[in-house]
Design a protein around this motif. Structure first.
Motif, PDB file in Angstrom:
ATOM      1  N   ARG A  19      42.438  42.332  40.463  1.00 41.97           N
ATOM      2  CA  ARG A  19      42.271  42.065  41.992  1.00 41.97           C
ATOM      3  C   ARG A  19      41.425  41.011  42.362  1.00 41.97           C
ATOM      4  O   ARG A  19      40.250  41.043  41.792  1.00 41.97           O
ATOM      5  CB  ARG A  19      42.144  43.249  42.755  1.00 41.97           C
TER       6      ARG A  19
ATOM      7  N   GLY B  87      46.583  40.646  42.114  1.00 38.39           N
ATOM      8  CA  GLY B  87      46.526  41.086  43.613  1.00 38.39           C
ATOM      9  C   GLY B  87      45.465  40.242  44.452  1.00 38.39           C
ATOM     10  O   GLY B  87      44.547  39.983  43.898  1.00 38.39           O
TER      11      GLY B  87
ATOM     12  N   THR C 141      36.786  47.033  48.566  1.00 37.84           N
ATOM     13  CA  THR C 141      38.069  46.785  47.650  1.00 37.84           C
ATOM     14  C   THR C 141      37.908  46.948  46.140  1.00 37.84           C
ATOM     15  O   THR C 141      38.849  46.856  45.374  1.00 37.84           O
ATOM     16  CB  THR C 141      38.826  45.559  48.067  1.00 37.84           C
TER      17      THR C 141
ATOM     18  N   PRO D 295      37.006  44.286  43.795  1.00 34.46           N
ATOM     19  CA  PRO D 295      37.792  43.539  43.296  1.00 34.46           C
ATOM     20  C   PRO D 295      37.278  43.347  41.788  1.00 34.46           C
ATOM     21  O   PRO D 295      36.246  43.416  41.467  1.00 34.46           O
ATOM     22  CB  PRO D 295      37.748  42.083  43.967  1.00 34.46           C
TER      23      PRO D 295
END
Length: 239
Positions: free
Chosen positions: A16, A40, A57, A59
């Protein structure tokens, strides 16, 4: 941070990427390019939203513009480096050496100037993810015919052992532990010679020249120890 179940290899299918840029067309372009490559994508358009997205999130990598409406991207780098080693690639219109050095010294892993090539960005992204996925205590590092055995303090090129001085080995080891990442002159001087040597750039140039003569097939056209002009050096990453 940045590792989820089944993500040990940080593959594109699972990785991600947090894209931080205040220009919507750039974010849209990167979303399409990264998505087509299997990544992503989450987005942020300011310092505050970048820091919030990094926490919420989680990442695997950050692509960061330096010119943000509520602050400088270097502030994002410094804030992230207080608690995570997630790879950070700067993507900015600022092409001055001083800007690159400031971002890299703050903790960025790589720096690309706009306009940029999508292929090069994706290649550098893969390098950063591979470096992050590699075990921190990896005892042997391979870069084409160059093999650095950290456990045995042994260096070979094409199967031939190369004898290095203690300083040359310390320099190569530092670059090897961060293979693929640009290390600034200041970072290398601090790591190899210690605090107080940041201004002794001639020490770095002399030892890098000697090291290249011993490990490079052609020291005038190095394929392992790459110069980032005015910024620093990196060991080319690869097996």
């Amino acid at each position: 941070m940045g590792k989820r179940p089944g993500d040990a290899s940080a593959s594109a299918a699972l990785a991600r990427v947090l894209v931080v840029d205040d220009e919507r067309p750039i974010r849209r372009f990167l979303r399409v390019a990264l998505g087509s490559a299997g990544y992503g994508v989450v987005e942020a358009d300011s310092v505050q939203s970048a820091l919030q997205q990094a926490v919420t999130t989680q990442p695997d990598l950050v692509i960061l513009d330096l010119g943000l409406p509520d602050g400088d991207g270097v502030d994002v780098i410094r804030r992230l480096r207080e608690w995570t080693e997630i790879p950070i690639i700067v993507l900015s219109v600022r092409g001055q050496e001083s800007d690159k050095i400031q971002a890299l010294d703050a903790g960025a892993d790589d720096y690309l100037t706009k306009p940029f090539g999508t292929g090069e960005l994706l290649a550098r992204l893969r390098v950063a993810l591979r470096r992050m996925a590699r075990a921190p205590d990896e005892p042997v590092i391979h870069v084409k015919d160059l093999v650095i055995d950290l456990a045995r303090r042994r260096v070979t090129v094409g199967g031939r052992e190369v004898h290095l001085t203690a300083t040359e080995y310390a320099l190569l080891r530092t670059l090897a532990l961060h293979a693929g990442k640009v290390l600034t002159h200041k970072q290398l001087l601090q790591a190899v010679w210690g605090p107080g040597y940041e201004g002794e750039s001639h020490l770095l140039r002399v030892n890098m020249s000697n090291l290249r003569r011993k490990v490079e097939p052609n020291p005038l056209k190095p394929q392992y120890l790459i110069t980032e002009p005015g910024v620093g050096y990196r060991l080319r990453e690869g097996s």
